[in-house]
Design a protein around this motif. Structure first.
Motif, short mmCIF file in Angstrom:
data_model
loop_
_atom_site.label_atom_id
_atom_site.label_comp_id
_atom_site.label_asym_id
_atom_site.label_seq_id
_atom_site.Cartn_x
_atom_site.Cartn_y
_atom_site.Cartn_z
N CYS A 219 1.10 -1.08 0.06
CA CYS A 219 -0.02 -0.08 -0.04
C CYS A 219 0.82 1.27 -0.01
CB CYS A 219 -0.93 0.03 1.21
SG CYS A 219 -2.10 -1.09 1.24
N ALA B 270 0.62 3.90 -2.87
CA ALA B 270 0.43 5.18 -2.70
C ALA B 270 1.42 6.25 -3.27
CB ALA B 270 0.26 5.35 -1.37
N PHE C 115 -6.10 4.69 -5.01
CA PHE C 115 -5.51 5.75 -4.22
C PHE C 115 -5.58 7.04 -5.39
CE2 PHE C 115 -3.13 1.93 -3.04
CZ PHE C 115 -2.86 2.14 -1.74
N GLU D 215 -3.42 9.37 -1.25
CA GLU D 215 -4.28 8.95 -0.32
C GLU D 215 -5.19 7.88 -0.63
OE1 GLU D 215 -6.68 12.30 0.62
OE2 GLU D 215 -4.97 13.69 1.30
N LEU D 216 -5.33 6.93 0.30
CA LEU D 216 -6.02 5.88 0.17
C LEU D 216 -7.76 6.20 -0.02
CD1 LEU D 216 -6.42 2.66 -0.18
CD2 LEU D 216 -6.65 2.69 2.40
#
Length: 251
Positions: free
Chosen positions: A43, A47, A78, A83-84
């Protein structure tokens, strides 16, 4: 994979990766050992790649480890700032009481994410066989479906057929990203495909590794739904007076 994402800087607004690319969709024995939380290394890398490229990134899916629950097959989106923006836990698990169906937990939530020009509804691989999920996403405002997959080659004809069907019946774009190569000895279909709201194939990859770059106009969804307003004639499944079907024993 992060390098491939960065190469799309200036060339794409949205980048889509396939399902379970960190392990392989059929590499069941690796799910537990490779699973990570939503703040894990994959992740983090995705990102940063999204931010470096300045793109919306659907980073495919990963085996997610929930500290308080089971593993999940989780798709990640993303924003261009890294940002997720959304995480979707796959609802329909494949395997018929083995493999993913017993090793992964089932998601419970329909997930949409608003991009600047379209609302995206999220699904993953086997979800494609369940039209009610996509109807629910339409009711939640979805205009574009993004679906990463590890679809086996022996059922490739279903992959193309169902992608077009989901587009036609929901008058939406379908962006379906399929893996190539072999996963744990299972040949993959490849053939990523982009379908417009009329069911026309805008682009389709071959069986090998390939990057598709496709231009499409999200405004065509509203135009199609206005020109041919079939969704307005829906009756079954809507929560309104008179919408419930009556069942009768034909005998």
């Amino acid at each position: 994979m992060a390098s491939l994402v960065r190469e799309q800087a200036g060339a794409a607004d949205l980048v889509v990766l396939p399902e379970l690319w960190t392990t392989g969709a059929f590499a069941y024995e690796e799910f537990a050992t490779e699973a990570e939380p939503l703040d894990g290394p994959t992740c983090e890398a995705m990102a940063k790649a999204a931010s470096d490229a300045g793109v919306w990134l659907h980073a495919g899916s990963i085996p997610e480890r929930d500290p308080e629950g089971p593993l999940y097959n989780t798709s990640l989106v993303f924003s261009p700032s890294g940002e997720l923006a959304a995480a979707y836990r796959k609802i329909h698990r494949f395997g018929f009481d083995k493999g993913e169906a017993v090793l992964m937990g089932a998601g419970e939530d329909l997930v949409t994410v608003r991009l600047p020009d379209t609302t995206v509804g999220l699904g993953t691989c086997y979800d494609l066989r369940f039209p009610e999920l996509f109807r629910g996403l339409v009711d939640a405002g979805a205009e574009t479906f993004v679906l990463p997959a590890g679809w086996p080659e022996r059922r490739r004809a279903h992959w193309t057929l169902l992608a077009r069907a989901r587009a036609v019946e929901n008058q939406a774009f379908v962006l379906a990203c399929g893996t190539a190569g072999t996963h744990a000895g299972v040949p993959q279909a490849g053939h990523s495909i982009v379908v417009d709201p009329w069911g026309e194939v805008l682009a389709e990859a071959g069986p090998g590794e390939e990057i598709l770059t496709v231009d499409f106009d999200p405004a065509r969804v509203a135009a199609t739904r206005e020109q041919f307003p079939a969704l307005k004639d829906r009756v079954l499944g809507l929560d309104r007076p008179g919408s419930r079907p009556r069942y009768r024993d034909g005998a």
